[in-house]
Write a protein that holds these residues in place. Structure first.
Motif, PDB file in Angstrom:
ATOM      1  N   LEU A 156      37.136  36.572  50.935  1.00  0.00           N
ATOM      2  CA  LEU A 156      37.516  35.845  52.138  1.00  0.00           C
ATOM      3  C   LEU A 156      36.779  34.510  52.145  1.00  0.00           C
ATOM      4  N   ALA A 157      37.483  33.433  52.433  1.00  0.00           N
ATOM      5  CA  ALA A 157      36.801  32.144  52.599  1.00  0.00           C
ATOM      6  C   ALA A 157      37.435  31.444  53.783  1.00  0.00           C
ATOM      7  N   TYR A 158      36.601  30.995  54.696  1.00  0.00           N
ATOM      8  CA  TYR A 158      37.093  30.338  55.913  1.00  0.00           C
ATOM      9  C   TYR A 158      38.168  31.153  56.611  1.00  0.00           C
ATOM     10  N   GLY A 159      37.966  32.438  56.638  1.00  0.00           N
ATOM     11  CA  GLY A 159      38.890  33.289  57.388  1.00  0.00           C
ATOM     12  C   GLY A 159      40.151  33.648  56.628  1.00  0.00           C
ATOM     13  N   ARG A 160      40.307  33.109  55.425  1.00  0.00           N
ATOM     14  CA  ARG A 160      41.526  33.426  54.671  1.00  0.00           C
ATOM     15  C   ARG A 160      41.209  34.293  53.467  1.00  0.00           C
ATOM     16  N   LEU A 161      42.112  35.180  53.178  1.00  0.00           N
ATOM     17  CA  LEU A 161      41.975  36.017  51.993  1.00  0.00           C
ATOM     18  C   LEU A 161      42.419  35.170  50.805  1.00  0.00           C
ATOM     19  N   VAL A 162      41.476  34.830  49.904  1.00  0.00           N
ATOM     20  CA  VAL A 162      41.860  33.944  48.804  1.00  0.00           C
ATOM     21  C   VAL A 162      41.924  34.652  47.465  1.00  0.00           C
ATOM     22  N   ALA A 163      41.382  35.860  47.382  1.00  0.00           N
ATOM     23  CA  ALA A 163      41.514  36.613  46.142  1.00  0.00           C
ATOM     24  C   ALA A 163      41.472  38.088  46.475  1.00  0.00           C
ATOM     25  N   ASN A 164      42.215  38.866  45.698  1.00  0.00           N
ATOM     26  CA  ASN A 164      42.347  40.276  46.020  1.00  0.00           C
ATOM     27  C   ASN A 164      42.781  41.008  44.760  1.00  0.00           C
ATOM     28  N   GLY A 165      42.041  42.029  44.370  1.00  0.00           N
ATOM     29  CA  GLY A 165      42.420  42.788  43.182  1.00  0.00           C
ATOM     30  C   GLY A 165      41.210  43.397  42.523  1.00  0.00           C
ATOM     31  N   THR A 166      41.365  43.863  41.261  1.00  0.00           N
ATOM     32  CA  THR A 166      40.203  44.382  40.545  1.00  0.00           C
ATOM     33  C   THR A 166      39.329  43.204  40.148  1.00  0.00           C
ATOM     34  N   VAL A 167      38.106  43.509  39.761  1.00  0.00           N
ATOM     35  CA  VAL A 167      37.183  42.445  39.377  1.00  0.00           C
ATOM     36  C   VAL A 167      37.800  41.589  38.279  1.00  0.00           C
ATOM     37  N   ALA A 168      38.366  42.248  37.249  1.00  0.00           N
ATOM     38  CA  ALA A 168      38.942  41.504  36.124  1.00  0.00           C
ATOM     39  C   ALA A 168      40.079  40.609  36.599  1.00  0.00           C
ATOM     40  N   GLU A 169      40.878  41.150  37.510  1.00  0.00           N
ATOM     41  CA  GLU A 169      42.007  40.348  38.016  1.00  0.00           C
ATOM     42  C   GLU A 169      41.520  39.118  38.773  1.00  0.00           C
ATOM     43  N   VAL A 170      40.494  39.315  39.552  1.00  0.00           N
ATOM     44  CA  VAL A 170      39.988  38.199  40.349  1.00  0.00           C
ATOM     45  C   VAL A 170      39.398  37.133  39.439  1.00  0.00           C
ATOM     46  N   VAL A 171      38.632  37.583  38.431  1.00  0.00           N
ATOM     47  CA  VAL A 171      38.033  36.609  37.514  1.00  0.00           C
ATOM     48  C   VAL A 171      39.129  35.867  36.759  1.00  0.00           C
ATOM     49  N   ARG A 172      40.103  36.622  36.266  1.00  0.00           N
ATOM     50  CA  ARG A 172      41.199  36.009  35.527  1.00  0.00           C
ATOM     51  C   ARG A 172      41.975  35.058  36.445  1.00  0.00           C
ATOM     52  N   GLY A 173      42.191  35.508  37.667  1.00  0.00           N
ATOM     53  CA  GLY A 173      42.958  34.722  38.632  1.00  0.00           C
ATOM     54  C   GLY A 173      42.327  33.373  38.928  1.00  0.00           C
ATOM     55  N   ALA A 174      41.014  33.302  38.765  1.00  0.00           N
ATOM     56  CA  ALA A 174      40.349  32.038  39.050  1.00  0.00           C
ATOM     57  C   ALA A 174      40.665  31.010  37.961  1.00  0.00           C
ATOM     58  N   GLY A 175      41.090  31.482  36.780  1.00  0.00           N
ATOM     59  CA  GLY A 175      41.495  30.589  35.685  1.00  0.00           C
ATOM     60  C   GLY A 175      40.390  29.686  35.184  1.00  0.00           C
TER      61      GLY A 175
END
Ligand SMILES: Nc1ncnc2c1ncn2[C@@H]1O[C@H](COP(=O)(O)OP(=O)(O)OP(=O)(O)O)[C@@H](O)[C@H]1O
Ligand SMILES: [Mg+2]
Lengths: 318, 379
Positions: A210-229
């Motif tokens: 969550l950042a500034y009240g918004r959900l900005v990433a959601n998933g397994t750890v690997a997915e979140v890391v990958r999602g950040a690109g």
């Protein structure tokens, strides 16, 4: 593990909460399956506590709807309270009651059969038995956390909402705490746990950021890391040189995150070419060893945080 | 929608918790017992119905054996202490105006001569009755003091003039407050005000304390109904109130000799209703106040009209009509009628029923308000 018969542990959609003109939680949607341990992360003031309070009926959302354990969060808060254990961020049991008196109070409120035995067993399991007659107010921070956890799982809730349960707890106790949470989850309890610790995030089945009240990433750890690109370089070398190098790289376009981890410096950024350009001048330097590395979860979070700052921060939010 | 029926088990949970907390909070506990005793002693004696050694001015225009005997008798009674021998009436007036003396006694010219002739001469007593409690007993005893001072003189041939009927006419002028209250009014009234104050202050802190200590969030997160919390927090204080009452009643009896003419059971019923009503007011305040300071302020805001408009300080029937209407809404007003009625006049249950009923109505309104005001969320 799809659950067709049983409703989701948490299913909320578009939850929004404002305090005055400030939107603290904005269009928050999340689904949590039973038996999962869900990490809840985000910088200070991002709205984690506020979200958790809406989930257990302590705050009424200004918009959005949803359910916990199949009970509507707006209208069925009584049923939710019966089946949810909520551990507040700030210790909120009674300082002037002993550990056992606090537990007794909770057990009585939930109308637990065999209260005495249950309380004794819970105290035993969490290593609080020796201190049961100590006033809660005189406990150290870590012991208070243990008491709070023991009290909120006493009625064997189906859903556990933990708000920074391990803040200020020593590593050994933290390990014990997480082992306990995993045991509970294995027995079918669902856990939503907010934390600032990366190692704890990595022990979760899934995480929500969550950042500034918004959900900005959601998933397994690997997915979140990958999602950040992100792409990353790891550099090793003499301590003083690493410290200077960190300063030199800081702020160069492309090198978004520069963070020393012991003798290793992690340099990462979203654009591989820009990152390579940023580190190129130092790569031929003798005494430094450069390796391509994996971006860490922390890198991903810092990146996500900056990203939201750019989009929503000052002026960008109504 | 929200929540099932009232649960005794949950009520018990709150009661047990509150009792433990009350026991641990030594200072508050001591204050609950200490304050009433202290206040009773303080106010009880401050408004002592039988004060003695009151400063007295004497204007003697008849230097005779009889007048000297009367003055000696006044001194010996210990009610009067002669501080000034005045020369003229103007001086006497001034002394009374300034409050330098409580009494002034004037023995007119030819007092002894006229006494011996059986002409019933007048002894003029002027009393500063601003505070009637201060002068009441001294004045009450005056006739006897004068008569017994004269008795040894009026023997032998003069025995025909001996008291019964008294040979002297006592002319008493109560200045400033001709009516006067009895001292017994005050101690039972004091019980009402002390209870109002301590009961309201104690419970007004009930919810604000949970909020300020941060325990409210947890309490709200657990399944417990507002009425269970409210009753759970009031019950321990009902017992505290009963202890206070026992202390106050014993002190009233032992220190001030206040009688109990009526049925103690009726008084106890009135007391119970009154205590619960005050606790409910305090609880209402604690659901409105954001912190303990505000709760205290509200308590005092309620306390002041309670003492001033209930008939404790000023006679109720003497107030303007609008003030009487306000007064009728206050539980203390009705309680004063109950306590004075039962203790002093021997009122029965039937006599005080209308006042008990009024307090019950008040209790109902306040409880409903408190339960609607009770926070169910952190919003
Ligand atoms: N009752 C309230 N009134 C006004 N603003 C509030 C209230 N409660 C929270 N806020 C604001 O809402 C924002 C989010 O707070 P919240 O406690 O949910 O953050 P958080 O993610 O739990 O932070 P932390 O990691 O520091 O615990 C903060 O800016 C806070 O100041
Ligand atoms: Mg928080």
């Amino acid at each position: 593990m799809s659950s067709t018969a049983e409703p989701l542990a948490i299913s909320v959609n578009g939850l929004t909460k404002r305090f005055g003109f400030k939107t603290v939680v904005d269009q928050f949607s999340l689904e949590v399956e039973r038996g999962q341990i869900y990490g809840f992360l985000g910088p200070n003031g991002s709205g984690k506590t506020t979200t958790i309070r809406m989930l257990c009926g302590l705050l009424i959302p200004d918009a959005g709807h949803g359910s916990c354990l199949g009970h509507d969060i707006r209208t069925e808060s009584w049923a939710i309270k019966q089946r949810v254990g909520y551990m507040t961020q700030k210790f909120s049991f009674y300082d002037d009651l002993t550990i056992r008196e606090n537990m007794d109070f909770v057990a009585r409120l939930y109308g637990l059969p065999g209260r005495k035995a249950k309380v004794a067993a819970a105290l035993e399991r969490l290593g609080l038995a020796d201190r049961r007659d100590q006033l809660a107010g005189t406990l150290s921070g870590g012991w208070k956390q243990r008491l709070a956890l023991a009290a909120c799982i006493l009625h064997e809730p189906s859903l556990l909402l933990l708000d920074e349960p391990t803040a200020g707890v020593d590593p050994k106790a933290r390990r014990a705490f997480w082992d306990e949470i995993h045991t509970l989850a294995a027995d079918g309890m669902t856990v939503l746990v907010s934390t600032h610790y990366m190692d704890e995030a990595e022990r979760c089945h899934r995480i929500a950021y969550l950042a500034y009240g918004r959900l900005v990433a959601n998933g397994t750890v690997a997915e979140v890391v990958r999602g950040a690109g992100l792409t990353a370089w790891h550099v090793t070398g003499p301590d003083h040189r690493i410290a200077v190098l960190a300063k030199q790289l800081e702020g160069r376009p492309g090198a978004e995150m520069v963070a020393p981890f012991g003798a290793t410096l992690h340099v990462s950024g979203p654009d591989p070419h820009a990152l390579d350009e940023a580190v190129a001048p130092f790569q031929s330097e003798s005494g430094l060893t450069w390796r391509r590395g994996d971006p860490t979860l922390e890198d991903a979070f810092i990146h996500l945080m900056r990203g939201t700052e750019d989009h929503f921060a000052p002026g960008g939010r109504r | 929608m929200n929540g099932p029926r009232f649960s005794l088990a949950r009520l018990l949970a709150v009661v047990v918790k509150e009792f433990i907390q009350m026991r641990r909070d030594r200072l508050t506990f001591a204050m609950m017992i200490g304050i009433p005793v202290l206040q009773l002693i303080l106010f009880g004696y401050a408004i002592n119905g039988d004060p003695r050694q009151l400063p007295t001015a004497v204007l003697s225009q008849d230097n005779s054996t009889v007048s000297r005997a009367i003055l000696a008798g006044l001194q010996n009674s210990t009610y009067f202490r002669i501080t000034v021998l005045a020369d003229n009436v103007a001086q006497v007036d001034r002394l009374l105006d300034q409050g330098a003396v409580q009494f002034a006694i004037e023995i007119p010219v030819g007092f002894e001569r006229r006494l011996l002739r059986g002409e019933m001469p007048a002894l003029l007593v002027m009393a500063d009755a601003t505070d009637p409690a201060a002068t009441g007993n001294a004045l009450g005893g005056l006739r006897q003091i004068v008569d017994s001072a004269l008795a040894p003189l009026l023997t032998g041939p003069l025995s025909g003039l001996a008291p019964s009927p008294s040979p002297v006419e006592l002319r008493v002028h109560r200045r400033y407050n001709p009516e006067g209250l009895t001292q017994y009014n005050i101690v039972p009234g004091l019980m009402g005000t002390i209870l109002t104050m301590t009961m309201i202050v104690m419970t007004s802190l009930a919810m604000t304390r949970e909020i300020e200590r941060g325990t409210m969030e947890n309490l709200l997160a657990m399944p417990v109904r507002p009425i269970e919390v409210m009753l759970g927090k009031l019950i321990p204080f009902i017992l505290a109130g009963v202890v206070q009452v026992v202390v106050i009643l014993s002190a009233a009896r032992l220190m001030f000799g206040v009688p109990m003419v009526g049925d103690p059971a009726v008084l106890m019923l009135g007391l119970l209703v009154f205590i619960v009503a005050n606790l409910a007011v305090g609880f209402l305040f604690s659901t409105v106040a954001r912190n303990q300071l505000q709760a205290m302020q509200m308590s005092f805001f309620f306390f002041l009209p309670s003492i001033l408009m209930s008939g404790f300080m000023f006679p109720f029937r003497g107030m303007p009509e609008w003030a009487q209407i306000v007064g009728e809404a206050l539980p203390l007003t009705h309680f004063l009628r109950i306590v004075r009625g039962v203790m002093l006049k021997g009122n029965s249950f039937a006599d005080v029923w209308s006042d008990i009923w009024a307090i019950l109505l008040f209790l109902l309104v306040v409880s409903v308000l408190a339960l609607t005001r009770y926070r169910r969320t952190l919003d």
